[in-house]
Motif scaffolding. Sequence first.
Motif, PDB file in Angstrom:
ATOM      1  N   SER A 187     -15.156 -13.906  -6.468  1.00 13.42           N
ATOM      2  CA  SER A 187     -16.453 -14.163  -6.920  1.00 13.42           C
ATOM      3  C   SER A 187     -17.864 -13.908  -6.317  1.00 13.42           C
ATOM      4  O   SER A 187     -18.761 -13.705  -6.726  1.00 13.42           O
ATOM      5  CB  SER A 187     -16.676 -15.793  -7.610  1.00 13.42           C
ATOM      6  N   PHE A 188     -17.317 -13.478  -4.811  1.00  8.67           N
ATOM      7  CA  PHE A 188     -18.498 -13.017  -4.019  1.00  8.67           C
ATOM      8  C   PHE A 188     -18.692 -11.577  -4.279  1.00  8.67           C
ATOM      9  O   PHE A 188     -17.811 -10.740  -4.273  1.00  8.67           O
ATOM     10  CB  PHE A 188     -18.235 -13.481  -2.433  1.00  8.67           C
ATOM     11  N   ASN A 189     -19.754 -11.328  -4.460  1.00  8.71           N
ATOM     12  CA  ASN A 189     -20.213  -9.746  -4.970  1.00  8.71           C
ATOM     13  C   ASN A 189     -19.649  -8.629  -4.025  1.00  8.71           C
ATOM     14  O   ASN A 189     -18.910  -7.757  -4.402  1.00  8.71           O
ATOM     15  CB  ASN A 189     -21.727  -9.680  -4.441  1.00  8.71           C
ATOM     16  N   HIS A 190     -19.763  -8.849  -2.807  1.00  6.34           N
ATOM     17  CA  HIS A 190     -19.031  -7.789  -1.738  1.00  6.34           C
ATOM     18  C   HIS A 190     -17.734  -7.749  -2.199  1.00  6.34           C
ATOM     19  O   HIS A 190     -17.344  -6.689  -2.323  1.00  6.34           O
ATOM     20  CB  HIS A 190     -19.417  -8.573  -0.553  1.00  6.34           C
ATOM     21  N   TYR A 191     -16.853  -8.872  -2.287  1.00  6.67           N
ATOM     22  CA  TYR A 191     -15.372  -8.693  -2.559  1.00  6.67           C
ATOM     23  C   TYR A 191     -15.218  -8.054  -3.985  1.00  6.67           C
ATOM     24  O   TYR A 191     -14.478  -7.333  -4.119  1.00  6.67           O
ATOM     25  CB  TYR A 191     -14.643  -9.726  -2.218  1.00  6.67           C
ATOM     26  N   ALA A 192     -15.941  -8.553  -4.964  1.00 12.52           N
ATOM     27  CA  ALA A 192     -15.735  -8.121  -6.255  1.00 12.52           C
ATOM     28  C   ALA A 192     -15.958  -6.723  -6.478  1.00 12.52           C
ATOM     29  O   ALA A 192     -15.029  -6.041  -6.947  1.00 12.52           O
ATOM     30  CB  ALA A 192     -16.737  -8.913  -7.090  1.00 12.52           C
ATOM     31  N   HIS A 193     -17.054  -6.134  -5.771  1.00 13.99           N
ATOM     32  CA  HIS A 193     -17.354  -4.650  -5.726  1.00 13.99           C
ATOM     33  C   HIS A 193     -16.203  -3.712  -4.972  1.00 13.99           C
ATOM     34  O   HIS A 193     -15.653  -2.912  -5.650  1.00 13.99           O
ATOM     35  CB  HIS A 193     -18.460  -4.293  -5.003  1.00 13.99           C
ATOM     36  N   ILE A 194     -15.600  -4.276  -3.993  1.00 17.80           N
ATOM     37  CA  ILE A 194     -14.722  -3.538  -3.401  1.00 17.80           C
ATOM     38  C   ILE A 194     -13.182  -3.778  -4.288  1.00 17.80           C
ATOM     39  O   ILE A 194     -12.684  -2.516  -4.342  1.00 17.80           O
ATOM     40  CB  ILE A 194     -14.385  -4.375  -1.972  1.00 17.80           C
ATOM     41  N   VAL A 195     -13.146  -4.961  -4.822  1.00 17.64           N
ATOM     42  CA  VAL A 195     -11.795  -4.834  -5.606  1.00 17.64           C
ATOM     43  C   VAL A 195     -11.964  -4.110  -6.728  1.00 17.64           C
ATOM     44  O   VAL A 195     -11.007  -3.682  -7.345  1.00 17.64           O
ATOM     45  CB  VAL A 195     -11.785  -6.420  -6.126  1.00 17.64           C
ATOM     46  N   LYS A 196     -13.094  -3.852  -7.407  1.00 22.35           N
ATOM     47  CA  LYS A 196     -13.268  -3.096  -8.546  1.00 22.35           C
ATOM     48  C   LYS A 196     -12.853  -1.707  -8.281  1.00 22.35           C
ATOM     49  O   LYS A 196     -12.253  -0.833  -8.908  1.00 22.35           O
ATOM     50  CB  LYS A 196     -14.659  -3.085  -9.089  1.00 22.35           C
ATOM     51  N   ARG A 197     -13.395  -1.030  -6.978  1.00 24.25           N
ATOM     52  CA  ARG A 197     -13.109   0.276  -6.654  1.00 24.25           C
ATOM     53  C   ARG A 197     -11.530   0.217  -6.258  1.00 24.25           C
ATOM     54  O   ARG A 197     -10.962   1.377  -6.710  1.00 24.25           O
ATOM     55  CB  ARG A 197     -14.016   0.397  -5.397  1.00 24.25           C
ATOM     56  N   ILE A 198     -11.089  -0.641  -5.763  1.00 24.48           N
ATOM     57  CA  ILE A 198      -9.514  -0.629  -5.466  1.00 24.48           C
ATOM     58  C   ILE A 198      -8.790  -0.196  -6.665  1.00 24.48           C
ATOM     59  O   ILE A 198      -7.955   0.576  -6.852  1.00 24.48           O
ATOM     60  CB  ILE A 198      -9.088  -1.711  -4.571  1.00 24.48           C
ATOM     61  N   GLU A 199      -9.208  -1.053  -7.615  1.00 27.69           N
ATOM     62  CA  GLU A 199      -8.690  -1.300  -8.884  1.00 27.69           C
ATOM     63  C   GLU A 199      -8.392   0.282  -9.570  1.00 27.69           C
ATOM     64  O   GLU A 199      -7.703   0.539  -9.846  1.00 27.69           O
ATOM     65  CB  GLU A 199      -8.948  -2.376  -9.698  1.00 27.69           C
ATOM     66  N   ALA A 200      -9.777   0.674  -9.552  1.00 25.70           N
ATOM     67  CA  ALA A 200      -9.992   1.861 -10.201  1.00 25.70           C
ATOM     68  C   ALA A 200      -9.076   3.071  -9.545  1.00 25.70           C
ATOM     69  O   ALA A 200      -8.375   3.848 -10.259  1.00 25.70           O
ATOM     70  CB  ALA A 200     -11.478   2.221 -10.338  1.00 25.70           C
ATOM     71  N   GLU A 201      -9.111   3.199  -8.237  1.00 24.61           N
ATOM     72  CA  GLU A 201      -8.471   4.088  -7.595  1.00 24.61           C
ATOM     73  C   GLU A 201      -7.040   3.764  -7.815  1.00 24.61           C
ATOM     74  O   GLU A 201      -6.092   5.019  -7.943  1.00 24.61           O
ATOM     75  CB  GLU A 201      -8.437   3.879  -6.040  1.00 24.61           C
ATOM     76  N   ALA A 202      -6.484   2.556  -7.714  1.00 17.25           N
ATOM     77  CA  ALA A 202      -5.189   2.347  -7.723  1.00 17.25           C
ATOM     78  C   ALA A 202      -4.566   2.762  -9.226  1.00 17.25           C
ATOM     79  O   ALA A 202      -3.591   3.378  -9.517  1.00 17.25           O
ATOM     80  CB  ALA A 202      -4.785   0.718  -7.741  1.00 17.25           C
ATOM     81  N   ARG A 203      -5.339   2.475 -10.171  1.00 16.27           N
ATOM     82  CA  ARG A 203      -4.972   2.970 -11.685  1.00 16.27           C
ATOM     83  C   ARG A 203      -4.759   4.182 -11.603  1.00 16.27           C
ATOM     84  O   ARG A 203      -3.980   4.698 -12.195  1.00 16.27           O
ATOM     85  CB  ARG A 203      -6.169   2.182 -12.747  1.00 16.27           C
ATOM     86  N   ASN A 204      -5.724   5.062 -11.239  1.00 20.62           N
ATOM     87  CA  ASN A 204      -5.726   6.382 -11.167  1.00 20.62           C
ATOM     88  C   ASN A 204      -4.390   6.960 -10.422  1.00 20.62           C
ATOM     89  O   ASN A 204      -4.269   8.028 -10.982  1.00 20.62           O
ATOM     90  CB  ASN A 204      -7.041   6.818 -10.403  1.00 20.62           C
ATOM     91  N   ALA A 205      -4.095   6.122  -9.701  1.00 21.19           N
ATOM     92  CA  ALA A 205      -2.803   6.593  -8.882  1.00 21.19           C
ATOM     93  C   ALA A 205      -1.382   6.065  -9.678  1.00 21.19           C
ATOM     94  O   ALA A 205      -0.381   6.407  -8.964  1.00 21.19           O
ATOM     95  CB  ALA A 205      -2.654   6.290  -7.221  1.00 21.19           C
ATOM     96  N   GLY A 206      -1.816   5.644 -10.727  1.00 22.59           N
ATOM     97  CA  GLY A 206      -0.549   4.829 -11.286  1.00 22.59           C
ATOM     98  C   GLY A 206      -0.227   3.649 -10.860  1.00 22.59           C
ATOM     99  O   GLY A 206       1.063   3.068 -11.309  1.00 22.59           O
ATOM    100  N   TYR A 207      -0.867   3.022 -10.089  1.00 21.97           N
ATOM    101  CA  TYR A 207      -0.754   1.507  -9.667  1.00 21.97           C
ATOM    102  C   TYR A 207      -1.461   0.547 -10.255  1.00 21.97           C
ATOM    103  O   TYR A 207      -2.707   0.773 -10.553  1.00 21.97           O
ATOM    104  CB  TYR A 207      -0.822   1.381  -8.174  1.00 21.97           C
ATOM    105  N   MET A 208      -0.850  -0.447 -10.428  1.00 20.99           N
ATOM    106  CA  MET A 208      -1.441  -1.946 -11.089  1.00 20.99           C
ATOM    107  C   MET A 208      -1.617  -2.724  -9.823  1.00 20.99           C
ATOM    108  O   MET A 208      -1.006  -2.699  -8.843  1.00 20.99           O
ATOM    109  CB  MET A 208      -0.254  -2.491 -11.928  1.00 20.99           C
ATOM    110  N   CYS A 209      -2.945  -3.342 -10.088  1.00 23.84           N
ATOM    111  CA  CYS A 209      -3.018  -4.504  -9.114  1.00 23.84           C
ATOM    112  C   CYS A 209      -2.812  -5.972  -9.432  1.00 23.84           C
ATOM    113  O   CYS A 209      -3.220  -6.219 -10.486  1.00 23.84           O
ATOM    114  CB  CYS A 209      -4.470  -4.492  -8.805  1.00 23.84           C
ATOM    115  N   ILE A 210      -2.333  -6.634  -8.638  1.00 21.54           N
ATOM    116  CA  ILE A 210      -2.188  -8.005  -8.536  1.00 21.54           C
ATOM    117  C   ILE A 210      -3.416  -8.666  -7.703  1.00 21.54           C
ATOM    118  O   ILE A 210      -3.288  -8.618  -6.629  1.00 21.54           O
ATOM    119  CB  ILE A 210      -0.794  -8.717  -8.515  1.00 21.54           C
TER     120      ILE A 210
END
Lengths: 332, 332
Positions: free
Chosen positions: A72-95
Amino acid sequence: MKRISQRDIARQLGVNVSTVSRALRGLDGVSAELKQQIEQLSEQMGYRPNPFAVSLRYDTTHTIGIVVPDVSFNHYAHIVKRIEAEARNAGYMCIITDSDEKQKNEADCLEWLVNMHVEGIIICPSQETTDFSRLQQLRKAHFPVVLFDRAPDVGISSVSINDSDSARQATNSLIDGGARRIAFLGGSNQMKQTTDRKHGYLVALRERGIPIRPELVKCHSISFNSGLSDAMELLSLPEPPDAILASHGLLVNAAMHAVTSHGLRIPDDVSIVGYMSDWVSELTTPRISFVRQNLREIGCKTFRLLLDQIRGNDNVQQVVVKARLELRESTR
Amino acid sequence: MKRISQRDIARQLGVNVSTVSRALRGLDGVSAELKQQIEQLSEQMGYRPNPFAVSLRYDTTHTIGIVVPDVSFNHYAHIVKRIEAEARNAGYMCIITDSDEKQKNEADCLEWLVNMHVEGIIICPSQETTDFSRLQQLRKAHFPVVLFDRAPDVGISSVSINDSDSARQATNSLIDGGARRIAFLGGSNQMKQTTDRKHGYLVALRERGIPIRPELVKCHSISFNSGLSDAMELLSLPEPPDAILASHGLLVNAAMHAVTSHGLRIPDDVSIVGYMSDWVSELTTPRISFVRQNLREIGCKTFRLLLDQIRGNDNVQQVVVKARLELRESTR
DNA sequence: TTGAAAGCGTTACCAT
DNA sequence: ATGGTAACGCTTTCAA
């Protein structure tokens, strides 16, 4: 919620499952006519491959795990969002899991993810964490792991910012503005991130011939309350600081709060500069001068590094994303 | 990274897998002595059950899916954090996905989650979403789904706040402060959340005998830029508003920005009140009066509702979490 | 071109 | 108390 399997399709058409399997994956060895029939029926019945069966067969899950100290801390939320987008793009799901800055939770998250057979783990250690042996053990077994944001030297690939140098820049700019009693407000000294940033702060003081005052350095814990009491103490000193460098968003907030509740003005009485999100800085009055971190780039590079490892590259890489100071109105 | 299976343990001990399976789950039918041996060896070899095999066997995954419009937005980050904590507590894992406020992404996320055989889905629809047929179809097949935050009337259980009433309260307080030309800045009119909040706003105006001015109502899209241009237009009217009610954190930020960049003061020239996070309000100067939403409660109740459905309760429940106005310094 | 069977790791049921 | 076996859904290999 009955799920359709290949067997259901096969039965319906009076053919064998293996034929259905081949047809659906476009392998040859199936007559065009039958293939068409199978595809149509599969569509019509709403067939979805069962990923668990596939994973079981291949021992590959196309899933990665993320552990953050606080989603819930912004800094991490933004990084996580980006990781999730990259991962999805590469066919990976994030837990995504949240350690709540607790070492014990973090260990639990880690085990859970390993048990879930994720193909790799991206982790920012909690502020309490001092024992990295589990991660090292995983790496030794060639299990992909990447650290981000907080990156201790434990022989594991990581993405972080130029902590020391950015703190040096920030301190220098305070000195340039006329500050002479500069306080450093940081997290625990166990964290390399804290000591690196403090190092940059000390280097700047030394370079500019400003005496180092131990009573102006407060490194306890990353939390608003801890930061607030530290900042209050600082401002109650016989000779209070004329500037504060805070190494975390929560500590910046705490510092602001302490300064204004002491009836002091920013930056007239006390300058403030810190590590925080750009858009939060945008909201405060005065806007806080801050170290701008490219969170998109951090997230992106972190995932790339993990993907690299998943694909077999076992080299340890320490990526540094350059952060730079942005001056606003909280410094002179 | 060779994984140890029950078979490995069985081979090592010269017993059958089924015996190992029983021993490890503490079922009886295994001699105390053998059980002890198996447990010890399993520990020693680092055995971890393969969740995919278990899922395949039981068709149960102990995993739920979450779809949010933007994980990096505070409001959602906090709710997600709470859901994750509740879920973990109940033995469920969360797969968090981000639709980025796009209907298409949302549909993809949904399919991905369904394919992953999650046991239920918690979703806050994107602002673009108007078609809820897929969700309704899932519900008809008894697949657990819960909406939160944005809850259209589509026959699906949901958790939301008292949108209309809270907007009414906020508007009333602006009127109490002397405002007469009150603007409403909202998201798209397709969203029930928008129309509900607008409804509350209109009710208050009507109750207090304040004429309704269509030109003061701007409902386009939830984004800083859209909000900014709307707010700019409002302030450029021949008779600009003396107060703004903004229905989303980003729109509040946009309104503040517009007001100050017009050289106007808050609240002297224009009052602002909006739906936003408490701690963000704490940072702004003046602090923005806001509708306080209990995000912990929203997260918690949302998960409970889903768990209820997973356990077989098919009743549609619309839970409303009471939000209430908190006055700060941005209103008179 | 199609079918049959084995195997992935686990559990359940029926034998022994 | 323990072993054997089938089954979950899918892929692969070999046989027809």
